[in-house]
Design an enzyme around this catalytic site. Structure first.
Site, PDB file in Angstrom:
ATOM      1  N   HIS A 123       2.864  -3.007 -74.941  1.00 52.88           N
ATOM      2  CA  HIS A 123       1.419  -2.770 -75.080  1.00 52.88           C
ATOM      3  C   HIS A 123       0.668  -2.958 -73.764  1.00 52.88           C
ATOM      4  O   HIS A 123      -0.482  -2.526 -73.637  1.00 52.88           O
ATOM      5  CB  HIS A 123       0.827  -3.670 -76.181  1.00 52.88           C
ATOM      6  CG  HIS A 123       0.594  -5.092 -75.785  1.00 52.88           C
ATOM      7  ND1 HIS A 123       1.430  -6.127 -76.158  1.00 52.88           N
ATOM      8  CD2 HIS A 123      -0.398  -5.664 -75.063  1.00 52.88           C
ATOM      9  CE1 HIS A 123       0.956  -7.268 -75.679  1.00 52.88           C
ATOM     10  NE2 HIS A 123      -0.153  -7.024 -75.020  1.00 52.88           N
ATOM     11  N   ASP A 175       7.516  -4.296 -79.539  1.00 53.43           N
ATOM     12  CA  ASP A 175       6.604  -4.434 -78.394  1.00 53.43           C
ATOM     13  C   ASP A 175       7.375  -4.948 -77.187  1.00 53.43           C
ATOM     14  O   ASP A 175       7.268  -6.109 -76.787  1.00 53.43           O
ATOM     15  CB  ASP A 175       5.469  -5.394 -78.769  1.00 53.43           C
ATOM     16  CG  ASP A 175       4.371  -5.449 -77.714  1.00 53.43           C
ATOM     17  OD1 ASP A 175       4.385  -4.597 -76.802  1.00 53.43           O
ATOM     18  OD2 ASP A 175       3.513  -6.347 -77.809  1.00 53.43           O
ATOM     19  N   SER A 276       0.397 -11.709 -72.067  1.00 50.73           N
ATOM     20  CA  SER A 276       1.248 -10.675 -72.661  1.00 50.73           C
ATOM     21  C   SER A 276       2.414 -10.323 -71.748  1.00 50.73           C
ATOM     22  O   SER A 276       2.259 -10.201 -70.531  1.00 50.73           O
ATOM     23  CB  SER A 276       0.442  -9.401 -72.899  1.00 50.73           C
ATOM     24  OG  SER A 276      -0.421  -9.544 -73.983  1.00 50.73           O
ATOM     25  N   GLY A 277       3.560 -10.102 -72.352  1.00 49.42           N
ATOM     26  CA  GLY A 277       4.730  -9.672 -71.592  1.00 49.42           C
ATOM     27  C   GLY A 277       5.508 -10.802 -70.970  1.00 49.42           C
ATOM     28  O   GLY A 277       6.620 -10.596 -70.473  1.00 49.42           O
TER      29      GLY A 277
END
Length: 351
Positions: A123, A175, A276-277
Site C-alpha cells: 500500500h 499487503d 508502514s512497510g
C-alpha cells in the site's frame, strides 16, 4: 604518456577488484527455510487504517543456509535498548531496518533481505509506482540525516523495480511488496539482512517481539527532531483473540488470511502512521526473524485494537521465487572503485 598508461592500468586493476567483489555479492540467493515455521498511507474511515533478509542463515538447527557468503542473517551488533509507547533505538540494533524514501523524504519503512532485495508493504506504492521516485536508506538512526553526512548518501540505494504481490487488490490482504535495488548493498556492522521463515507458527503468542519505525509516536503526534528510529516491544496475538478484540465496541474488522496481530490488548504499544512497510521481528535461538510487515490498524495504540501486520511466512514461496528468478550474475563496478579509477586515469582528457 608513460604516466598516463600506468594510471590507466591502475584504474583497470581497481575496477577488476570491484568486479570480483560484486561477483561474489550478486551470488546471494534465497532458499527455503526449514524452520517450523508509512503507516504512511491515508486512513479512510470506516475502512481499516493503513499503518503505514536475503536469508543469510547461520548453520543453526531449523534454518537453511541461504547464502554463499559467511554473513548470517538476523544478527546485530548492538543489544541494548516512538512507534507508540516506544523509545529511541540505537545505531546497529536493527541493522535490517530501511527508510523507504519518496523523492528523498521518508515515506514508509522497509527491511533488507539481501544485497539486492528489500521487503515493504504494497500500500506504500498506491499513488507512486515509478521506481525512479524511490530509494531506500540503510544504516542511519535518523530519518533525516544531515546533508553533510556522506556515509548516509553512500548507503542510500535507488530502487530499480517494484513488485507488488499479485493478490494485492488495494485491500488489507496480501499487503506486501518486493523491491529490487539498482546496485548491491554493502554490509557493515550497521547494515545487515534479516531472516525470514517458511512458517510463523512457532511465534504464536510470543511476547518479546519488536516493531520499529520512524512514524508518528501518537495518533496526533509526529516524531520530533532529530527523528530517531523508534522501537517498541509487542506480543503476537493469535487470530482468534485478535478477531475477538476487534469485535469490541463500535466498528468490527475481520482478521483473516495472511494477517497477524501484535501489540497489547490494553493499548499503548503499536506502530503508527509512517511505520508502514517496516518489520515486526522476533528472536529465535539467537536469530532475528521478520514475522510481519506493518500494514494497518484502527488508530494507534488504542485498547482492543492491536496492530495488524502482513504475515511474511504466508508469502515465503513468492519471495523465494522472485529473488531466485531475479538474481543476477551481471558484474558491476563498485560505486567507490569506479570513480577512483576514473580519477586515476585522468579522465576526461583533452583531445
Amino acid at each position: 604518456m608513460g604516466a598516463r598508461v600506468r594510471a590507466l592500468l591502475l584504474a583497470q586493476l581497481l575496477v577488476r577488484a570491484g568486479l570480483r567483489g560484486q561477483d561474489v555479492q550478486d551470488l546471494d540467493q534465497l532458499f527455503p527455510g526449514k524452520a517450523p515455521g508509512t503507516r504512511a498511507s491515508p486512513r479512510r474511515a470506516p475502512e481499516p487504517e493503513r499503518k503505514g533478509r536475503l536469508i543469510f542463515s547461520s548453520p543453526r538447527p531449523g534454518f537453511e543456509n541461504s547464502s554463499l557468503l559467511t554473513w548470517p542473517c538476523g544478527r546485530r551488533t548492538v543489544s541494548t535498548t516512538r512507534v507508540v509507547g516506544g523509545k529511541d533505538s540505537e545505531l546497529g540494533r536493527w541493522p535490517w531496518q530501511g527508510s523507504l524514501r519518496l523523492w528523498g523524504a521518508h515515506h514508509c519503512g522497509a527491511s533488507l533481505l539481501n544485497r539486492r532485495w528489500v521487503l515493504s508493504a504494497a500500500h506504500c506504492f498506491e499513488k507512486h509506482t515509478d521506481p525512479f521516485e524511490w530509494s531506500v536508506q540503510f544504516g542511519e538512526l535518523s530519518a533525516s540525516p544531515s546533508i553533510w553526512n556522506l556515509e548516509a548518501y553512500y548507503n542510500r540505494y535507488q530502487v530499480e523495480e517494484i513488485i507488488l504481490n499479485p493478490m494485492y487488490l488495494g485491500a488489507s490482504s496480501s499487503d506486501i511488496a518486493l523491491l529490487k535495488l539498482s546496485s548491491s548493498v554493502t554490509y557493515n556492522k550497521y547494515i545487515h539482512p534479516v531472516c525470514v521463515a517458511a512458517s510463523s507458527s512457532e511465534f504464536q503468542n510470543q511476547t518479546d517481539c519488536w516493531v520499529t519505525g520512524w512514524g508518528h509516536i501518537g495518533e496526533d503526534q509526529v516524531l520530533p527532531a532529530p527523528y530517531l528510529l523508534q522501537e517498541v516491544q509487542v506480543g503476537i496475538i493469535n487470530t482468534t483473540m485478535c478477531n475477538y478484540l476487534y469485535t469490541q465496541p463500535l466498528v468490527r474488522y475481520d482478521i483473516w488470511g495472511d494477517m497477524v496481530c501484535a501489540g497489547d490488548s490494553q493499548g499503548g504499544k503499536d506502530a503508527c502512521f509512517g511505520d508502514s512497510g517496516g518489520p515486526l521481528a522476533c528472536e529465535k535461538r539467537g536469530v532475528w526473524i521478520q514475522v510481519g510487515i506493518v500494514s494497518w490498524g484502527s488508530g494507534c495504540g488504542r485498547p482492543n485494537r492491536p496492530g495488524v501486520y502482513t504475515n511474511v511466512s504466508r508469502h515465503f514461496n513468492w519471495i523465494r521465487m522472485l529473488v531466485a528468478r531475479g538474481s543476477t550474475h551481471r558484474l558491476e563496478p563498485s560505486r567507490l572503485l569506479l570513480p577512483l579509477a576514473v580519477l586515476w586515469a585522468g579522465l576526461p582528457q583533452p583531445a
